[in-house]
Design a protein around this motif. Structure first.
Motif, mmCIF file in Angstrom:
data_model
loop_
_atom_site.group_PDB
_atom_site.id
_atom_site.type_symbol
_atom_site.label_atom_id
_atom_site.label_comp_id
_atom_site.label_asym_id
_atom_site.label_seq_id
_atom_site.Cartn_x
_atom_site.Cartn_y
_atom_site.Cartn_z
ATOM 1 N N ALA A 43 0.827 -1.208 0.000
ATOM 2 C CA ALA A 43 0.000 0.000 0.000
ATOM 3 C C ALA A 43 0.863 1.259 0.000
ATOM 4 C CB ALA A 43 -0.934 -0.004 1.209
ATOM 5 N N VAL A 44 1.907 1.278 0.812
ATOM 6 C CA VAL A 44 2.796 2.438 0.887
ATOM 7 C C VAL A 44 3.519 2.642 -0.442
ATOM 8 C CG1 VAL A 44 4.903 3.344 1.976
ATOM 9 C CG2 VAL A 44 3.075 2.352 3.379
ATOM 10 N N CYS A 45 3.993 1.563 -1.030
ATOM 11 C CA CYS A 45 4.691 1.661 -2.317
ATOM 12 C C CYS A 45 3.742 2.127 -3.415
ATOM 13 C CB CYS A 45 5.329 0.332 -2.692
ATOM 14 S SG CYS A 45 6.746 -0.075 -1.657
ATOM 15 N N ALA A 46 2.508 1.655 -3.381
ATOM 16 C CA ALA A 46 1.525 2.084 -4.381
ATOM 17 C C ALA A 46 1.247 3.579 -4.239
ATOM 18 C CB ALA A 46 0.232 1.294 -4.236
ATOM 19 N N GLY A 47 1.091 4.046 -3.023
ATOM 20 C CA GLY A 47 0.863 5.469 -2.796
ATOM 21 C C GLY A 47 2.054 6.301 -3.208
ATOM 22 N N SER A 48 3.250 5.843 -2.887
ATOM 23 C CA SER A 48 4.460 6.576 -3.240
ATOM 24 C C SER A 48 4.661 6.619 -4.745
ATOM 25 C CB SER A 48 5.684 5.924 -2.581
ATOM 26 O OG SER A 48 5.558 5.972 -1.180
ATOM 27 N N ALA A 98 2.166 8.984 -6.359
ATOM 28 C CA ALA A 98 2.438 10.398 -6.096
ATOM 29 C C ALA A 98 3.354 11.007 -7.154
ATOM 30 C CB ALA A 98 3.068 10.559 -4.711
ATOM 31 N N PHE A 99 4.167 10.177 -7.784
ATOM 32 C CA PHE A 99 5.108 10.661 -8.787
ATOM 33 C C PHE A 99 4.718 10.253 -10.200
ATOM 34 C CE2 PHE A 99 7.417 10.514 -4.786
ATOM 35 C CZ PHE A 99 7.857 11.823 -4.719
ATOM 36 N N SER A 100 3.455 9.910 -10.413
ATOM 37 C CA SER A 100 2.947 9.517 -11.725
ATOM 38 C C SER A 100 1.875 10.505 -12.167
ATOM 39 C CB SER A 100 2.327 8.114 -11.661
ATOM 40 O OG SER A 100 3.284 7.164 -11.308
ATOM 41 N N GLN A 101 1.629 10.547 -13.466
ATOM 42 C CA GLN A 101 0.570 11.400 -13.993
ATOM 43 C C GLN A 101 -0.797 10.870 -13.593
ATOM 44 O OE1 GLN A 101 0.694 14.282 -15.400
ATOM 45 N NE2 GLN A 101 2.897 14.419 -15.620
ATOM 46 N N SER A 102 -0.921 9.552 -13.434
ATOM 47 C CA SER A 102 -2.170 8.932 -12.993
ATOM 48 C C SER A 102 -1.800 7.852 -11.999
ATOM 49 C CB SER A 102 -2.942 8.370 -14.194
ATOM 50 O OG SER A 102 -2.170 7.386 -14.844
ATOM 51 N N ALA A 104 -0.192 4.618 -10.517
ATOM 52 C CA ALA A 104 1.038 3.923 -10.868
ATOM 53 C C ALA A 104 0.728 2.537 -11.427
ATOM 54 C CB ALA A 104 1.930 3.795 -9.644
ATOM 55 N N SER A 105 1.604 2.081 -12.290
ATOM 56 C CA SER A 105 1.459 0.731 -12.839
ATOM 57 C C SER A 105 1.992 -0.286 -11.833
ATOM 58 C CB SER A 105 2.242 0.606 -14.147
ATOM 59 O OG SER A 105 3.638 0.685 -13.884
ATOM 60 N N ALA A 106 1.654 -1.531 -12.036
ATOM 61 C CA ALA A 106 2.143 -2.602 -11.162
ATOM 62 C C ALA A 106 3.669 -2.654 -11.183
ATOM 63 C CB ALA A 106 1.555 -3.943 -11.587
ATOM 64 N N GLU A 107 4.256 -2.421 -12.350
ATOM 65 C CA GLU A 107 5.715 -2.457 -12.459
ATOM 66 C C GLU A 107 6.351 -1.345 -11.630
ATOM 67 O OE1 GLU A 107 3.676 -2.396 -15.274
ATOM 68 O OE2 GLU A 107 3.781 -4.561 -15.553
ATOM 69 N N GLU A 108 5.768 -0.147 -11.659
ATOM 70 C CA GLU A 108 6.300 0.968 -10.879
ATOM 71 C C GLU A 108 6.194 0.673 -9.381
ATOM 72 O OE1 GLU A 108 5.351 4.887 -13.543
ATOM 73 O OE2 GLU A 108 3.641 3.804 -12.712
ATOM 74 N N ILE A 109 5.104 0.076 -8.977
ATOM 75 C CA ILE A 109 4.908 -0.265 -7.553
ATOM 76 C C ILE A 109 5.893 -1.322 -7.116
ATOM 77 C CG2 ILE A 109 3.300 -1.290 -5.887
ATOM 78 C CD1 ILE A 109 1.042 -0.005 -7.687
ATOM 79 N N MET A 110 6.058 -2.366 -7.908
ATOM 80 C CA MET A 110 6.933 -3.467 -7.519
ATOM 81 C C MET A 110 8.409 -3.044 -7.499
ATOM 82 S SD MET A 110 4.783 -5.535 -6.572
ATOM 83 C CE MET A 110 5.836 -6.881 -6.070
#
Length: 66
Positions: free
Chosen positions: A43-48, A51-55, A57-63
């Motif tokens: 959850a924290v990684c998804a939020g982070s 925060a730095f995406s235009q929309s 975040a993708s699963a790859e960005e989160i992972m």
């Protein structure tokens, strides 16, 4: 299958009013490993990442942050 909970309920009400909303949940993180700490980290990684995406975040960005 019926979803419930405050976030889902709010999203359903907004939808009934003709408004768009997105509801995110991290139960999958818990179900994958039966580990609350992993679900919280996800959850924290998804939020982070979001925060730095235009929309959202993708699963790859989160992972990448995990």
């Amino acid at each position: 299958m019926t979803a419930g909970g405050r976030g889902i309920n709010v999203s359903a009400v907004l939808s009934n009013l003709g408004l768009k909303s997105t509801t995110l949940g991290f139960i999958a993180g818990f179900c994958a490993k039966s580990d609350y700490q992993y679900a919280l980290s996800l959850a924290v990684c998804a939020g982070s990442a979001t925060a730095f995406s235009q929309s959202l975040a993708s699963a790859e960005e989160i992972m990448r942050l995990m």
